[in-house]
Write a protein that holds these residues in place. Structure first.
Motif, PDB file in Angstrom:
ATOM      1  N   PHE A  45       0.817  -1.214   0.000  1.00 21.89           N
ATOM      2  CA  PHE A  45       0.000   0.000   0.000  1.00 21.89           C
ATOM      3  C   PHE A  45       0.852   1.267   0.000  1.00 21.89           C
ATOM      4  CE2 PHE A  45      -3.232  -2.972   1.815  1.00 21.89           C
ATOM      5  CZ  PHE A  45      -4.167  -2.819   0.797  1.00 21.89           C
ATOM      6  N   ALA A  46       2.128   1.128   0.360  1.00 19.48           N
ATOM      7  CA  ALA A  46       3.038   2.274   0.307  1.00 19.48           C
ATOM      8  C   ALA A  46       3.752   2.378  -1.033  1.00 19.48           C
ATOM      9  CB  ALA A  46       4.064   2.180   1.439  1.00 19.48           C
ATOM     10  N   GLY A  47       3.530   1.409  -1.917  1.00 19.64           N
ATOM     11  CA  GLY A  47       4.136   1.457  -3.240  1.00 19.64           C
ATOM     12  C   GLY A  47       5.487   0.786  -3.334  1.00 19.64           C
ATOM     13  N   ARG A  48       5.899   0.087  -2.281  1.00 15.70           N
ATOM     14  CA  ARG A  48       7.171  -0.638  -2.312  1.00 15.70           C
ATOM     15  C   ARG A  48       6.873  -2.103  -2.645  1.00 15.70           C
ATOM     16  NH1 ARG A  48       7.520   2.555   2.388  1.00 15.70           N
ATOM     17  NH2 ARG A  48       7.037   0.745   3.712  1.00 15.70           N
ATOM     18  N   PHE A  49       6.776  -2.388  -3.935  1.00 14.06           N
ATOM     19  CA  PHE A  49       6.361  -3.716  -4.384  1.00 14.06           C
ATOM     20  C   PHE A  49       7.541  -4.680  -4.315  1.00 14.06           C
ATOM     21  CE2 PHE A  49       3.668  -0.807  -7.114  1.00 14.06           C
ATOM     22  CZ  PHE A  49       2.608  -0.823  -6.225  1.00 14.06           C
ATOM     23  N   VAL A  50       7.468  -5.600  -3.379  1.00 10.74           N
ATOM     24  CA  VAL A  50       8.532  -6.584  -3.186  1.00 10.74           C
ATOM     25  C   VAL A  50       8.194  -7.901  -3.877  1.00 10.74           C
ATOM     26  CG1 VAL A  50       9.898  -7.839  -1.467  1.00 10.74           C
ATOM     27  CG2 VAL A  50       9.106  -5.505  -0.984  1.00 10.74           C
ATOM     28  N   HIS A  51       6.904  -8.224  -3.928  1.00  8.41           N
ATOM     29  CA  HIS A  51       6.474  -9.508  -4.476  1.00  8.41           C
ATOM     30  C   HIS A  51       5.449  -9.280  -5.589  1.00  8.41           C
ATOM     31  CE1 HIS A  51       8.376 -11.499  -1.032  1.00  8.41           C
ATOM     32  NE2 HIS A  51       7.784 -10.594  -0.271  1.00  8.41           N
ATOM     33  N   GLU A  52       5.327 -10.275  -6.453  1.00  6.67           N
ATOM     34  CA  GLU A  52       4.291 -10.260  -7.474  1.00  6.67           C
ATOM     35  C   GLU A  52       2.924 -10.474  -6.813  1.00  6.67           C
ATOM     36  OE1 GLU A  52       4.508  -9.684 -10.732  1.00  6.67           O
ATOM     37  OE2 GLU A  52       6.648  -9.264 -10.487  1.00  6.67           O
TER      38      GLU A  52
END
Length: 411
Positions: free
Chosen positions: A325-332
């Protein structure tokens, strides 16, 4: 004149209601037409009010809203929109900080929700309106506390008006002879059904008792609710108060846009596991999470918020949601969806599963066993916090009974 043919009641009601969409969009010609039709007869007035207020989109600017509210308050009887509003959209540009002339509109909005609460099914609130409702002390019943300030005087507003007949009495001499003859030999209901085009509109029964027994206003408890969760809303941020707010009582479909503090917002939303929420959509400017349960008691998850509560019990998933939700996409998305379904079914999660082709089949099987749909969408989700898209979604759901944003975010 007596004896002249007339359109069936059903056709007339459909003609009047055909102006509803244009009226909700503020088209002047539709508003004038409905105002004129409301002066024709008591029955026509009822139809016109339904067409005018069933879907109500309030003015965007706070001064226009206050003018509209004043017209409603000074009408006779007050608030003619009450009992007719099924869908209410409030998206007001709050300019209170710029001028004190517009201060106080929040209390007027809360009054409006109270007066129209008995009929509202679809409610969509934007930023400041959501915060005003969440701050409302009247949302949580407290023992030994006084009535909230905005509610003072509401009893006077809702006092019964002097009783008067809702319909003019029917003159027997105004009925055609052939119709009068049939009424003398056949039951009234049978004649009315056979000759609907000629039967008088006004009912023959005394309406005084119906007027006295009309439903009284109650708290606003919509079935479909869309809000923006922004802080602070002070005392009601306490989980035990938040979960007991009246606004959640009948909600089946909840859409929350989180403006800030993701972890706190998810924790509060997860407190609503005791409600009847079957569909939950939580969005930020970067991601959206949509959960749907079938609501069957044969399934362990009858409530979407209960499912969310189970998910955030996992430290890994809770941290992953904060990043998403913070925009730090770690995973698909497929990895997180698979992890969520595994957590919901097994109530434990050692680690996030690795990405691979097997995840699609695993997800399908778990969804079927859980009788649940869960979708995570990444990127470009800020539209669900913007007024234009929120109003589109509201009209799709309330006015046209279409899936709206759910068709995009829940697969």
């Amino acid at each position: 004149m007596a004896g002249l043919p007339a359109l069936p009641v059903e056709v007339l009601s459909q003609v009047v209601y055909s102006f509803s969409t244009s009226a909700s969009e503020g088209e002047p010609s539709a508003l004038r037409t409905l105002a004129q039709l409301a002066a024709v007869s008591h029955l026509m007035r009822e139809w016109a009010l339904q067409a005018l207020y069933t879907i109500l989109v309030l003015p965007r600017h706070v001064r226009d809203f206050r003018k509209w509210y004043e017209r409603m308050r000074t009408s006779f009887p007050p608030f003619p929109c009450a009992r007719h509003v099924k869908g209410l959209f409030i998206g007001i540009d709050d300019i209170t900080r710029l001028t004190t002339a517009s201060a106080g509109w929040e209390s007027e909005m809360l009054r409006l929700l109270h007066y129209c609460g008995s009929s509202i099914e679809y409610l969509s609130l934007w930023q400041t309106e959501s915060r005003a409702l969440l701050r409302d002390a009247a949302q949580v019943r407290r023992q030994g506390t006084s009535q909230p300030t905005w509610a003072i005087g509401e009893q006077m507003m809702l006092e019964d008006q002097p009783e008067e007949p809702m319909y003019d009495p029917v003159d027997p001499n105004d009925i055609p002879r052939w119709l009068r003859s049939e009424l003398e030999h056949e039951p009234t209901e049978q004649v009315a059904k056979a000759h609907a085009a000629h039967f008088p509109f006004a009912p023959r029964t005394n309406t005084a008792e119906i007027w006295r027994e009309r439903p009284r206003p109650r708290a606003c408890t919509p079935r479909f609710l869309s809000m923006v969760l922004s802080y602070p809303f002070y005392e009601n941020e306490r989980p035990e108060l938040f979960r007991n707010m009246t606004i959640w009582s009948c909600v089946e479909e909840l859409d929350i846009y989180m403006a800030s503090d993701v972890a706190k917002s998810l924790s509060l939303i997860s407190q609503l596991g005791h409600t009847s929420i079957k569909r939950l959509r939580v969005s930020s400017s970067h991601a959206s999470l949509a959960i749907e349960t079938n609501g069957s008691y044969s399934n362990q998850y009858t409530n979407a918020c209960h499912a969310l509560h189970t998910l955030i019990q996992s430290r890994d998933l809770a941290q992953a949601f904060v990043h998403e939700f913070a925009g730090r996409f770690v995973h698909e998305p497929i990895v997180l969806e698979a992890a969520c379904l595994r957590m919901l079914e097994e109530h434990s999660l050692a680690s996030l599963p690795p990405n691979g082709a097997h995840l699609m089949d695993e997800q399908a099987a778990r969804r079927e066993r859980l009788a649940m749909r869960l979708t995570l969408t990444q990127g470009s989700q800020s539209v669900w916090g913007k007024l234009k898209h929120r109003q589109w979604d509201f009209r799709e759901r309330a006015q046209f009974h279409l899936p709206g944003a759910w068709s995009l975010l829940l697969r």
